[in-house]
Motif scaffolding. Structure first.
Motif, PDB file in Angstrom:
ATOM      1  N   UNK A  50     -29.429  20.043 -49.989  1.00 32.03           N
ATOM      2  CA  UNK A  50     -29.623  20.894 -48.807  1.00 32.03           C
ATOM      3  C   UNK A  50     -29.669  20.076 -47.516  1.00 32.03           C
ATOM      4  N   UNK A  51     -29.934  18.772 -47.608  1.00 35.56           N
ATOM      5  CA  UNK A  51     -30.019  17.958 -46.417  1.00 35.56           C
ATOM      6  C   UNK A  51     -28.705  17.282 -46.061  1.00 35.56           C
ATOM      7  N   UNK A  52     -27.637  17.602 -46.781  1.00 40.39           N
ATOM      8  CA  UNK A  52     -26.328  17.081 -46.438  1.00 40.39           C
ATOM      9  C   UNK A  52     -25.748  17.907 -45.295  1.00 40.39           C
ATOM     10  N   UNK A  53     -24.872  17.299 -44.530  1.00 39.06           N
ATOM     11  CA  UNK A  53     -24.179  18.016 -43.474  1.00 39.06           C
ATOM     12  C   UNK A  53     -22.990  18.729 -44.101  1.00 39.06           C
ATOM     13  N   UNK A  54     -22.980  20.068 -43.969  1.00 45.83           N
ATOM     14  CA  UNK A  54     -21.941  20.873 -44.607  1.00 45.83           C
ATOM     15  C   UNK A  54     -21.337  21.849 -43.608  1.00 45.83           C
ATOM     16  N   UNK A  55     -20.086  22.203 -43.855  1.00 46.57           N
ATOM     17  CA  UNK A  55     -19.388  23.185 -43.034  1.00 46.57           C
ATOM     18  C   UNK A  55     -20.038  24.546 -43.236  1.00 46.57           C
ATOM     19  N   UNK A  56     -20.307  25.260 -42.151  1.00 52.35           N
ATOM     20  CA  UNK A  56     -20.923  26.578 -42.237  1.00 52.35           C
ATOM     21  C   UNK A  56     -19.829  27.622 -42.429  1.00 52.35           C
ATOM     22  N   UNK A  57     -19.979  28.422 -43.455  1.00 57.81           N
ATOM     23  CA  UNK A  57     -19.028  29.495 -43.711  1.00 57.81           C
ATOM     24  C   UNK A  57     -19.684  30.866 -43.567  1.00 57.81           C
ATOM     25  N   UNK A  58     -20.986  30.900 -43.369  1.00 59.05           N
ATOM     26  CA  UNK A  58     -21.732  32.146 -43.207  1.00 59.05           C
ATOM     27  C   UNK A  58     -21.563  32.645 -41.772  1.00 59.05           C
ATOM     28  N   UNK A  59     -20.941  33.809 -41.611  1.00 58.49           N
ATOM     29  CA  UNK A  59     -20.656  34.355 -40.276  1.00 58.49           C
ATOM     30  C   UNK A  59     -21.940  34.611 -39.486  1.00 58.49           C
ATOM     31  N   UNK A  60     -22.998  35.030 -40.147  1.00 59.30           N
ATOM     32  CA  UNK A  60     -24.256  35.304 -39.450  1.00 59.30           C
ATOM     33  C   UNK A  60     -24.823  34.057 -38.790  1.00 59.30           C
ATOM     34  N   UNK A  61     -24.829  32.960 -39.518  1.00 55.45           N
ATOM     35  CA  UNK A  61     -25.332  31.704 -38.957  1.00 55.45           C
ATOM     36  C   UNK A  61     -24.412  31.218 -37.836  1.00 55.45           C
ATOM     37  N   UNK A  62     -23.104  31.383 -38.029  1.00 51.64           N
ATOM     38  CA  UNK A  62     -22.135  30.966 -37.014  1.00 51.64           C
ATOM     39  C   UNK A  62     -22.384  31.720 -35.702  1.00 51.64           C
TER      40      UNK A  62
END
Length: 183
Positions: A50-62
Protein backbone atom coordinates in the motif's frame (compact mmCIF):
# COMPACT_ATOMS: atom_id res chain seq x y z
CA UNK A 1 17.99 -46.23 28.86
CA UNK A 2 16.67 -44.75 32.10
CA UNK A 3 14.71 -47.10 34.41
CA UNK A 4 11.98 -44.48 34.89
CA UNK A 5 11.34 -44.22 31.15
CA UNK A 6 8.62 -46.54 29.90
CA UNK A 7 8.02 -47.65 26.38
CA UNK A 8 4.79 -46.56 24.77
CA UNK A 9 3.42 -50.12 24.78
CA UNK A 10 4.08 -50.40 28.54
CA UNK A 11 1.91 -47.36 29.42
CA UNK A 12 -1.47 -47.93 30.94
CA UNK A 13 -4.62 -46.44 29.38
CA UNK A 14 -4.66 -43.33 31.61
CA UNK A 15 -1.01 -42.50 30.85
CA UNK A 16 -1.67 -42.97 27.10
CA UNK A 17 -4.59 -40.50 27.30
CA UNK A 18 -2.44 -37.92 29.10
CA UNK A 19 0.36 -38.32 26.54
CA UNK A 20 -2.13 -38.02 23.63
CA UNK A 21 -3.61 -34.87 25.19
CA UNK A 22 -0.16 -33.29 25.61
CA UNK A 23 0.76 -34.07 21.99
CA UNK A 24 -2.59 -32.66 20.80
CA UNK A 25 -2.12 -29.45 22.83
CA UNK A 26 1.44 -29.01 21.47
CA UNK A 27 0.21 -29.47 17.89
CA UNK A 28 -2.65 -27.02 18.50
CA UNK A 29 -0.31 -24.39 19.99
CA UNK A 30 2.09 -24.85 17.06
CA UNK A 31 -0.81 -24.31 14.65
CA UNK A 32 -1.87 -21.13 16.46
CA UNK A 33 1.69 -19.80 16.37
CA UNK A 34 1.87 -20.59 12.64
CA UNK A 35 -1.41 -18.71 12.00
CA UNK A 36 -0.23 -15.70 14.02
CA UNK A 37 3.11 -15.47 12.24
CA UNK A 38 1.39 -15.95 8.88
CA UNK A 39 -1.01 -13.08 9.58
CA UNK A 40 1.85 -10.81 10.65
CA UNK A 41 3.75 -11.57 7.45
CA UNK A 42 0.64 -10.94 5.33
CA UNK A 43 -0.07 -7.66 7.13
CA UNK A 44 3.53 -6.52 6.59
CA UNK A 45 3.35 -7.38 2.87
CA UNK A 46 0.02 -5.56 2.55
CA UNK A 47 1.42 -2.48 4.29
CA UNK A 48 4.50 -2.45 2.05
CA UNK A 49 2.30 -2.87 -1.04
CA UNK A 50 0.00 0.00 0.00
CA UNK A 51 2.97 2.34 0.44
CA UNK A 52 4.18 1.93 -3.13
CA UNK A 53 3.55 4.70 -5.63
CA UNK A 54 0.87 3.43 -8.01
CA UNK A 55 -1.14 4.81 -10.91
CA UNK A 56 -4.63 5.84 -9.78
CA UNK A 57 -7.41 4.27 -11.79
CA UNK A 58 -10.28 5.10 -9.41
CA UNK A 59 -12.27 7.98 -10.96
CA UNK A 60 -13.52 9.17 -7.56
CA UNK A 61 -10.01 9.67 -6.20
CA UNK A 62 -8.92 11.27 -9.49
CA UNK A 63 -11.71 13.86 -9.48
CA UNK A 64 -11.22 14.58 -5.78
CA UNK A 65 -7.55 15.43 -6.29
CA UNK A 66 -8.14 17.40 -9.52
CA UNK A 67 -10.88 19.44 -7.84
CA UNK A 68 -8.45 20.28 -5.03
CA UNK A 69 -6.03 21.60 -7.67
CA UNK A 70 -8.82 23.60 -9.36
CA UNK A 71 -9.71 25.17 -6.02
CA UNK A 72 -6.04 26.04 -5.49
CA UNK A 73 -5.89 27.69 -8.95
CA UNK A 74 -8.94 29.74 -8.05
CA UNK A 75 -7.22 31.03 -4.91
CA UNK A 76 -4.06 31.72 -6.90
CA UNK A 77 -5.98 33.74 -9.46
CA UNK A 78 -7.75 35.83 -6.82
CA UNK A 79 -4.39 36.50 -5.23
CA UNK A 80 -5.59 36.10 -1.66
CA UNK A 81 -2.34 35.50 0.19
CA UNK A 82 -4.01 34.15 3.34
CA UNK A 83 -5.97 31.53 1.40
CA UNK A 84 -2.90 30.46 -0.56
CA UNK A 85 -0.86 30.12 2.63
CA UNK A 86 -3.63 28.00 4.15
CA UNK A 87 -3.66 25.62 1.19
CA UNK A 88 0.09 25.24 0.83
CA UNK A 89 1.55 22.23 2.61
CA UNK A 90 3.39 23.09 5.85
CA UNK A 91 6.50 21.09 4.89
CA UNK A 92 6.62 22.86 1.53
CA UNK A 93 6.33 26.27 3.19
CA UNK A 94 9.07 25.46 5.69
CA UNK A 95 11.43 23.99 3.09
CA UNK A 96 11.03 27.03 0.84
CA UNK A 97 10.77 29.60 3.66
CA UNK A 98 7.44 30.86 2.35
CA UNK A 99 5.78 33.71 4.19
CA UNK A 100 2.92 36.05 3.37
CA UNK A 101 5.34 38.41 1.67
CA UNK A 102 7.10 35.72 -0.42
CA UNK A 103 4.24 33.38 -1.32
CA UNK A 104 3.76 34.98 -4.77
CA UNK A 105 7.39 34.16 -5.66
CA UNK A 106 6.69 30.43 -5.35
CA UNK A 107 3.53 30.00 -7.39
CA UNK A 108 2.64 30.80 -11.01
CA UNK A 109 1.18 34.20 -11.77
CA UNK A 110 -2.43 33.86 -12.90
CA UNK A 111 -3.90 36.97 -14.44
CA UNK A 112 -7.32 37.98 -13.23
CA UNK A 113 -8.83 38.71 -16.68
CA UNK A 114 -8.38 35.10 -17.95
CA UNK A 115 -10.25 31.90 -17.16
CA UNK A 116 -8.18 29.00 -15.87
CA UNK A 117 -8.94 25.33 -15.67
CA UNK A 118 -6.83 22.36 -14.68
CA UNK A 119 -6.61 19.30 -16.90
CA UNK A 120 -5.15 16.33 -15.09
CA UNK A 121 -3.51 13.85 -17.42
CA UNK A 122 -2.37 11.13 -15.03
CA UNK A 123 -2.22 10.69 -11.30
CA UNK A 124 -0.20 8.54 -8.93
CA UNK A 125 -0.90 7.71 -5.31
CA UNK A 126 1.54 7.18 -2.46
CA UNK A 127 0.19 6.28 0.98
CA UNK A 128 2.28 8.03 3.64
CA UNK A 129 0.41 6.62 6.64
CA UNK A 130 -2.94 5.11 7.51
CA UNK A 131 -4.74 8.44 7.08
CA UNK A 132 -2.43 10.46 4.80
CA UNK A 133 -2.16 9.95 1.04
CA UNK A 134 -0.16 11.97 -1.48
CA UNK A 135 -1.55 12.21 -4.99
CA UNK A 136 0.95 13.22 -7.66
CA UNK A 137 -1.06 14.88 -10.42
CA UNK A 138 0.57 15.46 -13.78
CA UNK A 139 -1.40 17.92 -15.83
CA UNK A 140 -1.71 21.29 -17.47
CA UNK A 141 -3.26 24.65 -16.73
CA UNK A 142 -5.65 25.73 -19.46
CA UNK A 143 -5.70 29.50 -19.92
CA UNK A 144 -8.51 30.97 -22.00
CA UNK A 145 -10.22 34.24 -22.75
CA UNK A 146 -13.28 34.93 -24.83
CA UNK A 147 -12.57 34.94 -28.60
CA UNK A 148 -9.00 33.69 -28.10
CA UNK A 149 -7.43 30.27 -28.46
CA UNK A 150 -6.71 28.48 -25.22
CA UNK A 151 -3.11 28.00 -24.18
CA UNK A 152 -1.77 25.25 -21.98
CA UNK A 153 1.18 25.14 -19.63
CA UNK A 154 2.46 22.07 -17.82
CA UNK A 155 1.73 22.13 -14.12
CA UNK A 156 2.37 19.19 -11.83
CA UNK A 157 0.99 19.22 -8.30
CA UNK A 158 1.07 17.03 -5.21
CA UNK A 159 -2.21 16.95 -3.29
CA UNK A 160 -1.79 15.72 0.27
CA UNK A 161 -5.09 14.32 1.50
CA UNK A 162 -5.65 13.87 5.24
CA UNK A 163 -8.45 11.30 5.13
CA UNK A 164 -9.22 11.27 8.86
CA UNK A 165 -9.73 15.05 8.97
CA UNK A 166 -11.18 15.48 5.45
CA UNK A 167 -8.57 18.15 4.70
CA UNK A 168 -6.01 18.63 1.97
CA UNK A 169 -2.93 20.67 1.26
CA UNK A 170 -0.99 21.46 -1.89
CA UNK A 171 2.69 20.98 -2.74
CA UNK A 172 3.45 22.53 -6.11
CA UNK A 173 5.36 19.99 -8.16
CA UNK A 174 5.59 16.23 -7.94
CA UNK A 175 6.63 15.05 -4.54
CA UNK A 176 8.34 18.34 -3.78
CA UNK A 177 11.04 17.59 -6.37
CA UNK A 178 9.85 20.04 -8.99
CA UNK A 179 11.35 23.50 -9.28
CA UNK A 180 8.21 25.64 -9.19
CA UNK A 181 9.98 28.88 -10.02
CA UNK A 182 10.63 27.75 -13.60
CA UNK A 183 6.99 28.52 -14.41
Amino acid sequence: MNKNTKKLKDLNENEKNVLTSIVFVLIFISFLIYLGVSKLIDAKKEQEESQKTVLVTDAGRYFTAVNCVKSYLNYMQRGNTDDMLLLLNEEYKEANRITASTVRNHIPKLEYNYMYDYVGEEMYQHRISKNVVEYYVKGRIKKSQMDEDSTYSDYDVTVVLYEDKLLYSIKPGIGGLYDEQKQ
